[in-house]
Write an enzyme that holds these catalytic residues in place. Structure first.
Site, mmCIF file in Angstrom:
data_model
loop_
_atom_site.group_PDB
_atom_site.id
_atom_site.type_symbol
_atom_site.label_atom_id
_atom_site.label_comp_id
_atom_site.label_asym_id
_atom_site.label_seq_id
_atom_site.Cartn_x
_atom_site.Cartn_y
_atom_site.Cartn_z
ATOM 1 N N CYS A 133 -2.707 41.284 -7.854
ATOM 2 C CA CYS A 133 -2.730 42.556 -7.483
ATOM 3 C C CYS A 133 -1.721 43.226 -6.592
ATOM 4 O O CYS A 133 -1.830 42.554 -5.370
ATOM 5 C CB CYS A 133 -4.273 43.089 -7.239
ATOM 6 S SG CYS A 133 -4.344 44.929 -6.584
ATOM 7 N N ASP A 148 -4.581 37.857 -11.078
ATOM 8 C CA ASP A 148 -4.671 38.492 -12.480
ATOM 9 C C ASP A 148 -4.166 37.392 -13.289
ATOM 10 O O ASP A 148 -3.013 36.980 -13.106
ATOM 11 C CB ASP A 148 -3.755 39.886 -12.542
ATOM 12 C CG ASP A 148 -4.281 41.105 -11.552
ATOM 13 O OD1 ASP A 148 -5.300 41.018 -11.524
ATOM 14 O OD2 ASP A 148 -3.379 41.869 -11.105
#
Length: 281
Positions: free
Chosen positions: A188, A195
């Site tokens: 992120c 992620d």
């Protein structure tokens, strides 16, 4: 202008359970596009496919209802929606009475469309599809089609995006290939939280060295950027380094906070890919 640092990411947020469209936090696309060399008129078409797994509201009698929601955000919109604000917005329906599914769908479409154009004329609205419980067991799971790069046994030692890893053979006839990997990982932009994703790259043009392409995908591992921005960076790096005649990049990221984001970019107009979740999603 809204910046990612001004959003609710990484901050304690109050739980709002009554409908509030103001919770949506739009972020301009062009700021990051300038950084990776995307012109004002991008060399790609596409969309961001979102899936909401935690959508609930009350019917007129106060009985809770649930659904899955699919959203299609056109890539030509001026803004993306920060994902935590999207989740907070969806949560605001939890104790809100809605007349029927059609009203809910219209509210979602109107609010999200207004957010992605952020005060400008809505040139292309957000598409909203609701999947009701009676259709849950029809939801398929399918992995991305193509030749899997992860079969390659190779050394990896770069974990920040390095376009120099992309090598193409310009001395032979063009090829058409579809290549996939489950080893895409980024973080992120604001919180640094991981992620996880899978990516499919389809192209026609000089053949891309597969080992170099896999090392390039792995090089995103410690990179901080939103999903949409990572996919556009991949598209632009391959375009510049390998000069394909046609290119399509499609990533499916695992969900966080009840939402997954699946950006798709293509150099030529074509049918959208099937919005079907992978096993990890």
């Amino acid at each position: 202008m809204n910046t990612p640092e001004q959003s609710q990411l990484g901050k304690t947020s109050a739980y709002v359970d009554q409908y509030d469209a103001s919770l949506l936090f739009p972020i301009p696309r062009q700021t990051k596009r300038d950084e990776i060399g995307v012109p004002a008129q991008p060399p790609f078409f596409g969309a961001d496919f979102w899936t909401g797994y935690e959508l609930s509201w009350l019917n007129p009698k106060g009985k809770p209802q649930v659904a899955l929601a699919r959203f299609m955000v056109p890539a030509e919109s001026t803004h993306i929606i920060e994902s935590k604000s999207f989740k907070l917005y969806l949560n605001s329906f939890n104790n809100t009475r809605i007349a029927d599914v059609a009203e809910l769908q219209q509210r979602l479409r109107d609010d999200l469309s207004a957010a992605i154009w952020h005060g400008q004329v809505v040139k292309a609205p957000v598409s909203v599809q609701l999947v009701l419980p009676e259709n849950f067991d029809r939801e398929p799971v399918h992995e991305l089609d193509g030749q899997n790069l992860d079969r390659l046994d190779l050394d990896c030692d770069e974990y920040q995006p390095n376009p120099a890893l992309l090598i193409a053979n310009f001395n032979e006839a063009p090829v058409t290939e579809t290549l996939t990997s489950n080893l895409l990982k980024s973080n992120c932009l604001v919180t640094g939280q991981p992620d996880w994703g899978s990516v499919r790259i389809s192209y026609t043009g000089p053949q891309i060295d597969q080992a170099g392409l896999l090392r390039y995908i792995v090089s995103f591992r410690n990179h901080n950027e939103f999903h949409e921005q990572c996919v556009e960076r991949i598209f632009m790096d391959i375009t510049r380094q390998c000069k394909p005649l046609r290119l399509e990049v499609y990533a499916r990221y695992t969900r966080r906070g009840g939402l997954d984001i699946n950006p798709w970019r293509t150099s030529h107009p074509q049918a959208m890919p099937a919005n079907v979740r992978t096993a990890r999603q």
